[in-house]
Design an enzyme around this catalytic site. Structure first.
Site, PDB file in Angstrom:
ATOM      1  CG  HIS A 192      -2.233   0.805   1.024  1.00 48.21           C
ATOM      2  ND1 HIS A 192      -2.286   1.623  -0.006  1.00 48.21           N
ATOM      3  CD2 HIS A 192      -3.530   0.779   1.802  1.00 48.21           C
ATOM      4  CE1 HIS A 192      -3.645   2.114   0.005  1.00 48.21           C
ATOM      5  NE2 HIS A 192      -4.165   1.781   0.920  1.00 48.21           N
ATOM      6  CB  ALA A 193       4.390   2.204   0.918  1.00 43.93           C
TER       7      ALA A 193
END
Length: 217
Positions: A192-193
């Site tokens: 998700h980063a």
């Protein structure tokens, strides 16, 4: 030319806050599984004599190399960067030993050249008895696996300490025939980063569009 990650300018990067939040406060990966309509792709591929898995690999690599968020890396200082190009890592199965080996090949925008190079690698290592017959994969590759014997509607990969792994992981399933159409299960695991839902949805849409117009075969 050496393939070295290019640092992202944090002062101008719109996702800086998102990157920091999902790297430091809520580190997580997420996954989605979709069915991609590959009816036109399958019809043209059967007539072409080309290999299905290799064509799927090329299509995935083509979309990966369009978008920076799918080619993210970390600098030695832990800052975000992007690979100028990324290449597919893939598996070949040895049915006699019931094990697979991991290979990789340089992405080539010319599908014909890519197909021939990967076909030779798969033939050379189809009886491999080790996990990495060519040695450890380089850093500038993304992972693709195939489950050609099984269709699936969901798939999730558990990774220990995978918060530093920013590159996507793809898994392909067995075709599903329904209402005179052919569908390919595609699972996408992302950090998700690096990748949000918008980016993953765009990827799937572009992948499906590429397979719906398979003149490149």
């Amino acid at each position: 030319m050496e393939n070295t990650p290019v640092p992202i300018d944090l002062a101008t990067w719109p996702r800086r806050e998102h990157f920091v939040y999902y790297r430091e406060q809520v580190p997580c990966s997420w996954s989605m599984t979709v069915e991609v309509d590959v009816t036109a792709f399958v019809e043209v591929l059967r007539a072409s004599g080309r290999k299905t898995y290799i064509a799927q690999l090329w299509a995935l690599a083509s979309i990966v190399n369009r978008h920076d968020e799918f080619r993210m890396a970390l600098t030695p200082d832990g800052d975000p960067a992007t690979w100028p190009a990324l290449h597919p890592s893939f598996t070949v199965f040895n049915p006699g030993l019931e094990i697979f080996a991991v290979l990789w090949a340089a992405y080539d925008p010319d599908f014909g050249a890519f197909h021939d190079a990967v076909a030779a690698l798969l033939q050379e290592h189809r009886t491999a008895n080790s996990l990495f017959p060519r040695g450890e994969p380089p850093a500038d590759v993304f992972d693709v696996s195939s489950l050609p014997r099984t269709s699936f509607s969901a798939l999730h990969i558990q990774t220990r300490g995978g918060v530093d792994h920013l590159l996507p992981i793809f898994t392909l399933g067995r075709y599903v025939e329904r209402d005179d159409r052919t569908f390919l299960p595609l699972a996408l695991q992302v950090n998700h980063a690096a990748i949000d839902g918008f980016h993953a949805s765009r990827f799937v849409s572009e992948f499906e569009a590429l397979l719906a117009d398979p003149g490149w075969l």
